[in-house]
Design an enzyme around this catalytic site. Sequence first.
Site, short mmCIF file in Angstrom:
data_model
loop_
_atom_site.label_atom_id
_atom_site.label_comp_id
_atom_site.label_asym_id
_atom_site.label_seq_id
_atom_site.Cartn_x
_atom_site.Cartn_y
_atom_site.Cartn_z
N TRP A 16 0.82 -1.20 0.00
CA TRP A 16 0.00 0.00 0.00
C TRP A 16 0.86 1.26 0.00
O TRP A 16 0.55 2.23 -0.70
CB TRP A 16 -0.96 -0.02 1.18
CG TRP A 16 -2.02 1.03 1.16
CD1 TRP A 16 -2.45 1.74 2.24
CD2 TRP A 16 -2.84 1.48 0.06
NE1 TRP A 16 -3.47 2.60 1.88
CE2 TRP A 16 -3.72 2.46 0.54
CE3 TRP A 16 -2.88 1.13 -1.29
CZ2 TRP A 16 -4.65 3.11 -0.27
CZ3 TRP A 16 -3.81 1.78 -2.11
CH2 TRP A 16 -4.68 2.75 -1.59
N ALA A 141 -4.24 -2.55 -3.35
CA ALA A 141 -3.06 -1.77 -3.73
C ALA A 141 -2.73 -1.91 -5.22
O ALA A 141 -2.47 -0.91 -5.90
CB ALA A 141 -1.87 -2.19 -2.87
N LYS A 192 -13.49 -4.66 9.52
CA LYS A 192 -13.80 -5.39 8.27
C LYS A 192 -12.78 -6.48 7.98
O LYS A 192 -13.12 -7.50 7.36
CB LYS A 192 -13.92 -4.41 7.11
CG LYS A 192 -12.64 -3.62 6.78
CD LYS A 192 -11.79 -4.30 5.74
CE LYS A 192 -10.49 -3.54 5.51
NZ LYS A 192 -9.64 -4.17 4.48
N SER A 255 -8.04 -10.36 -1.22
CA SER A 255 -7.87 -9.90 0.15
C SER A 255 -7.07 -10.92 0.95
O SER A 255 -7.42 -12.10 1.00
CB SER A 255 -9.24 -9.70 0.80
OG SER A 255 -9.15 -9.72 2.21
#
Length: 340
Positions: A16, A141, A192, A255
């Site tokens: 990121w 990212a 999350k 993810s």
Amino acid sequence: MSVAPIHIGIISAGAWGTALAVIANRAGSHVTLYTPNSNVHDSISARRTNDTYLPGIFIEPKIAVTDDVAKVCACDIVILAIPSQHMRSTCISVSDQIDAGVPLVIATKGIERGSLALMSEVVSVILPKNPIAVLSGPNFAAEAARGLPTATTIACESEQLASQIIYGIGGKYFRPYHTDDVIGTQVGGAVKNVIAIACGIALGCGFGENARAAIITRGLVEMTRLCLFKGGRQETLMGLSGIGDLMLTCSSPTSRNMALGLELGQQQQDTSAILESRQQRLAEGVTTSDSVTELARKIGISMPICSAVRDILYDQRNIDDIIQSLMERPFVSETLQTSF
């Protein structure tokens, strides 16, 4: 009259952090990217790619890479893209090198173990004179770095600072939106990740899409309970940093959190070995599951999905037993004040 580009420094060249360097450069900002990792530094310097954390993305020569953190601390804005459990030690290490008044943008999602603090709470204790903003949203990212359409949230109390940050990183395909709800934005980004692990476990066990939809929905309830207790706003979680990020993270094996859950659900054994194999890029939801569960117990709110994930990861609890206990919970009204 043209406005001079701002100089953005980024601490940590993970996926990121590197992506944000590419994004800020694309927006016309001067960028300096800091990494203490010699392999990452050499990869970017020699080949203009971050082969370790963001392979396949070209890093333009205009983006400076350094192993001297003082060069980043001298920038107009500093982005902190550090794993959550290293935020405190990093801020301490730069506290005598960064001037008061330099805005700090937290691009990290998590809750610190031990203190049970959000990242803004950690940073503000160590660097109390520096304005703080939070960047959080449904952002993979690699996609953002490639220039695919992406939206994100910039949370800070100052609209002027938000505009400066948006000017520094925003562009045609990277669209930041401002909110002044710093707390709600962070709660959404942290919780999350835990819910995504739960979704992955359910799919890995073969429970299907109905189960995933239920976990996402009830996970949002848990997220909202914590948000409201901490002083955030429910409507924030209806935006990019809440349900937007939740949907993305719970819907794709890209993810890391959901991918971890899938592996746990498919194998249903030797959790410690699975976690050990992922040490280099351990999902943030692992440590957050522990800290958010402890925080929920401390303040007396019900977060059974987060607690279940924590028990699987840390206590090696049998997945079937955990799921059975969730299914045997009492039927209740579907409101924020009740249990799952």
